[in-house]
Scaffold this motif. Structure first.
Motif, short mmCIF file in Angstrom:
data_model
loop_
_atom_site.label_atom_id
_atom_site.label_comp_id
_atom_site.label_asym_id
_atom_site.label_seq_id
_atom_site.Cartn_x
_atom_site.Cartn_y
_atom_site.Cartn_z
N HIS A 58 0.84 -1.21 0.00
CA HIS A 58 0.00 0.00 0.00
C HIS A 58 0.87 1.25 0.00
O HIS A 58 0.60 2.22 -0.75
CB HIS A 58 -0.92 -0.01 1.22
CG HIS A 58 -1.69 1.26 1.40
ND1 HIS A 58 -2.84 1.53 0.71
CD2 HIS A 58 -1.46 2.34 2.21
CE1 HIS A 58 -3.31 2.72 1.07
NE2 HIS A 58 -2.48 3.23 1.97
N HIS A 59 1.91 1.26 0.83
CA HIS A 59 2.81 2.41 0.88
C HIS A 59 3.51 2.61 -0.46
O HIS A 59 3.68 3.76 -0.93
CB HIS A 59 3.84 2.22 1.99
CG HIS A 59 4.94 3.23 1.98
ND1 HIS A 59 4.76 4.52 2.42
CD2 HIS A 59 6.23 3.15 1.56
CE1 HIS A 59 5.88 5.19 2.29
NE2 HIS A 59 6.79 4.39 1.77
N ALA A 65 2.34 6.83 -6.61
CA ALA A 65 1.10 7.39 -7.18
C ALA A 65 0.53 6.48 -8.25
O ALA A 65 0.15 6.92 -9.34
CB ALA A 65 1.36 8.79 -7.74
N LEU A 66 0.44 5.19 -7.92
CA LEU A 66 -0.07 4.20 -8.86
C LEU A 66 -1.56 3.96 -8.63
O LEU A 66 -1.99 3.75 -7.50
CB LEU A 66 0.68 2.88 -8.71
CG LEU A 66 2.14 2.84 -9.15
CD1 LEU A 66 2.75 1.49 -8.82
CD2 LEU A 66 2.25 3.10 -10.65
N ARG A 67 -2.31 3.96 -9.70
CA ARG A 67 -3.70 3.51 -9.64
C ARG A 67 -3.70 1.98 -9.74
O ARG A 67 -2.78 1.39 -10.29
CB ARG A 67 -4.51 4.11 -10.77
CG ARG A 67 -4.55 5.63 -10.80
CD ARG A 67 -5.57 6.09 -11.84
NE ARG A 67 -5.34 5.44 -13.12
CZ ARG A 67 -4.51 5.91 -14.07
NH1 ARG A 67 -3.81 7.02 -13.87
NH2 ARG A 67 -4.36 5.26 -15.20
N PRO A 68 -4.75 1.33 -9.24
CA PRO A 68 -4.78 -0.13 -9.35
C PRO A 68 -4.67 -0.64 -10.79
O PRO A 68 -4.02 -1.67 -11.04
CB PRO A 68 -6.14 -0.49 -8.73
CG PRO A 68 -6.41 0.61 -7.77
CD PRO A 68 -5.84 1.84 -8.39
N ASP A 69 -5.27 0.08 -11.75
CA ASP A 69 -5.23 -0.41 -13.13
C ASP A 69 -3.85 -0.24 -13.77
O ASP A 69 -3.62 -0.70 -14.89
CB ASP A 69 -6.29 0.29 -13.98
CG ASP A 69 -6.11 1.80 -14.00
OD1 ASP A 69 -5.27 2.31 -13.25
OD2 ASP A 69 -6.84 2.47 -14.76
N PHE A 156 3.87 -4.05 -10.15
CA PHE A 156 3.48 -2.68 -9.85
C PHE A 156 4.09 -1.72 -10.87
O PHE A 156 5.33 -1.60 -10.95
CB PHE A 156 3.95 -2.29 -8.44
CG PHE A 156 3.32 -3.10 -7.35
CD1 PHE A 156 2.16 -2.67 -6.72
CD2 PHE A 156 3.89 -4.30 -6.95
CE1 PHE A 156 1.58 -3.41 -5.71
CE2 PHE A 156 3.31 -5.06 -5.94
CZ PHE A 156 2.15 -4.61 -5.32
N GLY A 157 3.22 -1.07 -11.62
CA GLY A 157 3.71 -0.10 -12.60
C GLY A 157 4.52 -0.74 -13.71
O GLY A 157 5.49 -0.14 -14.19
#
Length: 320
Positions: A58-59, A65-69, A156-157
Motif C-alpha cells: 500500500h505504501h 502514485a499508482l492507480r490499481p489499473d 506494480f507499474g
C-alpha cells in the motif's frame, strides 16, 4: 498473538561471541540475553506477516502514485519441461521471466553517440507468491490434482501491456489443443481492479501453516514462499520523518498506521528505520504497561475476575 513463541539466544551476543572468541554464556547475565520471539508458522504469525507486507505494498502504491489499473494481477503456471527445476528453485523461472521482460523490443533504443542499439534499464516493484494446488479446483473440473506448483504475482507499474506480459511468459503457441508453448507455461494476466487484489495474492502466504501441508515436507517449506523485488516498500527520508511524527502522537498510534481508516501494525523493518533501539526501548517501557493494563481490564472485567486475578494476568503478560 503467537501462542507458540520460541526462546532464543539474542543474535547480538552470538555475533559478539564469534568476533571475540568468547563462549556465548559469558553474556548470560544481560537482561536481553534470552528473547521470546514468534514461531513464524502459526496462523497468527502468518496473518500478521501478510498484513505487514500489505502495508508495504500500500505504501509503495501511494509513494509511486499508482492507480490499481496500472498494476498487473498475474497467475503463472509451469510446463512439464521446466517444472522440476522450478520446484527445486522457485526463483529461477521468475528471474528468467524478468530478464526476458527487460529485453522486450519496446525497450530497444539507438544510442545517439555510438549509433548502436541497446536496451534501456527497466525497474519496477513486484511480488510473487508460490502456491501448490490443493486440488479443490481440479475436483470441481472433474480432474485429478497433482498438487502442482504455480505463482500468483502483482507487477506494480509494469511498463508493458497485460497481453505483452502474458505472451512473454507463454511464448509462441506450438499446439493450442495440448497446451504446448515455447515459454514457461500458461499465464493469466489482467489489470488490477483494486487493492483487494494485492491482499488476495498475499493470502497465499498463509499456506505455510499446518492446515495446508498436504504435500511432501520439502515442498511444504516452499508453499506460501514470498519472492519480492529488492527494496520493496522501502522508506525514503521524507517518509521516515512523517511516520515518526505520526507514531509519536500517542499510545494508539505507536508502531501503527492507518489504511482506509483501519489500524495496522507497521513492519519491523519500518520500526528499525524510524527509531533507534534506545528510542524503541524507552517508548515501550513507558507505553506498554498502560496498554496491557487497559487490555486486562477489558478482557477480564470485574467482578468476573477479582483485582488479584487481574494483577496476576497483568504480571504474566508484562513478564512472560
Amino acid at each position: 498473538m503467537c501462542n507458540n513463541q520460541l526462546t532464543i539466544t539474542n543474535p547480538r551476543y552470538l555475533k559478539y561471541a564469534r568476533i571475540t572468541g568468547n563462549p556465548v554464556h559469558v553474556y548470560s547475565g544481560r537482561d536481553d540475553y534470552r528473547l521470546r520471539v514468534p514461531c513464524g508458522h502459526c496462523d497468527d504469525c502468518l496473518k500478521r506477516r501478510q498484513q505487514q507486507w500489505f502495508s508495504r505494498a500500500h505504501h509503495l502504491m501511494k509513494r509511486m502514485a499508482l492507480r490499481p489499473d496500472q498494476c498487473l494481477f498475474c497467475t503463472f503456471t509451469l510446463k512439464p519441461s521446466v517444472y522440476e527445476q522450478a520446484k527445486e528453485k522457485p526463483y529461477i523461472p521468475i528471474r528468467q521471466f524478468l530478464d526476458r521482460l527487460r529485453k522486450h523490443p519496446r525497450f530497444r533504443e539507438k544510442d545517439p553517440i555510438t549509433k548502436r542499439y541497446r536496451y534501456r534499464k527497466v525497474k519496477f516493484p513486484y511480488l510473487f507468491v508460490v502456491e501448490f494446488a490443493d486440488g479443490k479446483t481440479a475436483a470441481k473440473r472433474g480432474r485429478v490434482s497433482t498438487h502442482r506448483m504455480h505463482y500468483h504475482a502483482i507487477l506494480f507499474g509494469c511498463p508493458l501491456y497485460w497481453w505483452q506480459v502474458r505472451d512473454l511468459w507463454q511464448g509462441d503457441v506450438v499446439d493450442e489443443a495440448k497446451g504446448w508453448y515455447t515459454g514457461m507455461g500458461k499465464a493469466e494476466v489482467d489489470p488490477l481492479e483494486s487493492e483487494s487484489g494485492v491482499r488476495y495474492v498475499l493470502k497465499y502466504m498463509t499456506k505455510d501453516c499446518a492446515a495446508h501441508q498436504y504435500i511432501s515436507d520439502v515442498d511444504a517449506r516452499k508453499n506460501g514462499k514470498l519472492i519480492v523485488s529488492h527494496g520493496f516498500g522501502r522508506l525514503s527520508k521524507e517518509d521516515i520523518k512523517i511516520m515518526r511524527k505520526n507514531m509519536l502522537r500517542g499510545a494508539s498510534s505507536w508502531f501503527c498506521h492507518f489504511i482506509n481508516n483501519y489500524r495496522y501494525s507497521i513492519p519491523r523493518y519500518w520500526k528499525t528505520a524510524c527509531f533507534s533501539p534506545n528510542e524503541i526501548r524507552c517508548r515501550n517501557d513507558s507505553l506498554i504497561p498502560g496498554i496491557l493494563r487497559d487490555f486486562v481490564k477489558k478482557r477480564y472485567p470485574f467482578p468476573d475476575f477479582t483485582f488479584q486475578q487481574q494483577q496476576q494476568i497483568y504480571n504474566c503478560l508484562l513478564w512472560p
